[in-house]
Design an enzyme around this catalytic site. Sequence first.
Site, short mmCIF file in Angstrom:
data_model
loop_
_atom_site.label_atom_id
_atom_site.label_comp_id
_atom_site.label_asym_id
_atom_site.label_seq_id
_atom_site.Cartn_x
_atom_site.Cartn_y
_atom_site.Cartn_z
N LEU A 30 -6.04 36.70 -20.39
CA LEU A 30 -5.23 37.90 -20.59
C LEU A 30 -5.17 38.30 -22.06
O LEU A 30 -5.06 37.47 -22.95
CB LEU A 30 -3.81 37.67 -20.05
CG LEU A 30 -3.71 37.31 -18.56
CD1 LEU A 30 -2.25 37.12 -18.16
CD2 LEU A 30 -4.37 38.37 -17.69
N HIS A 34 -4.29 43.79 -20.60
CA HIS A 34 -3.63 43.32 -19.39
C HIS A 34 -2.10 43.40 -19.56
O HIS A 34 -1.39 43.81 -18.64
CB HIS A 34 -3.99 41.85 -19.12
CG HIS A 34 -5.44 41.60 -18.86
ND1 HIS A 34 -6.22 40.86 -19.71
CD2 HIS A 34 -6.26 41.97 -17.84
CE1 HIS A 34 -7.45 40.77 -19.22
NE2 HIS A 34 -7.50 41.44 -18.09
N SER A 182 -11.32 43.51 -24.21
CA SER A 182 -11.98 43.02 -23.00
C SER A 182 -12.04 41.51 -23.09
O SER A 182 -12.23 40.95 -24.17
CB SER A 182 -13.41 43.59 -22.93
OG SER A 182 -14.20 42.83 -22.02
P1 AMP Z 1 -10.01 42.28 -15.61
O1 AMP Z 1 -9.21 41.05 -15.88
O2 AMP Z 1 -11.08 42.55 -16.61
O3 AMP Z 1 -10.51 42.36 -14.17
O4 AMP Z 1 -9.01 43.51 -15.77
C1 AMP Z 1 -7.81 43.57 -15.03
C2 AMP Z 1 -7.18 44.93 -15.25
O5 AMP Z 1 -6.92 45.12 -16.63
C3 AMP Z 1 -8.11 46.08 -14.81
O6 AMP Z 1 -7.32 47.07 -14.18
C4 AMP Z 1 -8.65 46.59 -16.11
O7 AMP Z 1 -9.03 47.94 -16.10
C5 AMP Z 1 -7.47 46.37 -17.04
N1 AMP Z 1 -7.91 46.31 -18.44
C6 AMP Z 1 -8.87 45.50 -18.96
N2 AMP Z 1 -9.04 45.77 -20.28
C7 AMP Z 1 -8.17 46.77 -20.57
C8 AMP Z 1 -7.86 47.49 -21.77
N3 AMP Z 1 -8.49 47.25 -22.92
N4 AMP Z 1 -6.93 48.45 -21.70
C9 AMP Z 1 -6.28 48.72 -20.54
N5 AMP Z 1 -6.51 48.07 -19.38
C10 AMP Z 1 -7.45 47.12 -19.40
#
Ligand code: AMP
Length: 274
Positions: A30, A34, A182
């Site tokens: 996270l 997140h 990310s």
């Molecule tokens: P993930 O853990 O990469 O599957 O992401 C989980 C959620 O967090 C998804 O809805 C992503 O779009 C969101 N998310 C990931 N990176 C970002 C960011 N930099 N800004 C906003 N939301 C994000």
Amino acid sequence: MIIVNTIDEFIKERSKLNGSVGFVPTMGALHKGHLSLIQHSTSENEHTIVSIFVNPAQFLKGEDLNSYPRKEAADIEICRVAKVDILFMPTSDVMYDSDELAILAPAISGYILDGASRPGHFGGMLQVVMKLLNLSKATNAYFGKKDAQQLSLISSMVKHYFINVNIVPCEIVRDKDGLALSSRNIYLSNEEREKALSIPNSLKLATQLIIGGETNCAIIKQKITEVMSGNITIDYVEIVDRKFCMIDKIVPKDTIILIAARIGTTRLIDNMWV
Ligand code: AMP
């Protein structure tokens, strides 16, 4: 905060929550992106559920499933401090049967852009999101605009399968230097990270061009490509409307500029909503 690992425990703990429930599905490691989703949820709902599950079904053969960053202890702490009610951390065996019914992404919008570069990815993503939405019975579910195509496909799935949840899109959170946060950024060396900055820089340039009156998508894509080439390997630069149809002219408030690129072995995506 209660941490649960099985479906039975999840259902039992979920049934104790009365009132509105916000749900934030993640793959862990996270970061502040997140966290912004979690904070949206805690501010807008009486209860918040977060899931952390690195979903094998959405990784293609040869992708980074095994090396995907895992930071369980830190993630638990972040959720605890953010006042999450239930943290769901299942294993694959808990989530999947050996003979599973599959979900296919829509034949058109699910197989362009990331769907073309990563065939099968969106089907696997939709499958797990469907399971998690059914389990969480959330009032609101929070997704980042960073994964714009994912967000669009989840909204379609919720509509097509009559799932009773409100999908809430959340703004992209960036580091000070502009790089979108990310979990995969930790793969980048310092030198690669410098090169990766050409992604947000090219999006910034696109914004300036549009503010200056440029509406021709071909010209904007060309300028973006110029900023990035030499630094990174472009997977795609595309401009679409909010329904993910390719467009030739910028339509204010109905346009998304999308970039996917590789820096070394790391694939990053970013976008800008115009
Ligand atoms: P993930 O853990 O990469 O599957 O992401 C989980 C959620 O967090 C998804 O809805 C992503 O779009 C969101 N998310 C990931 N990176 C970002 C960011 N930099 N800004 C906003 N939301 C994000």
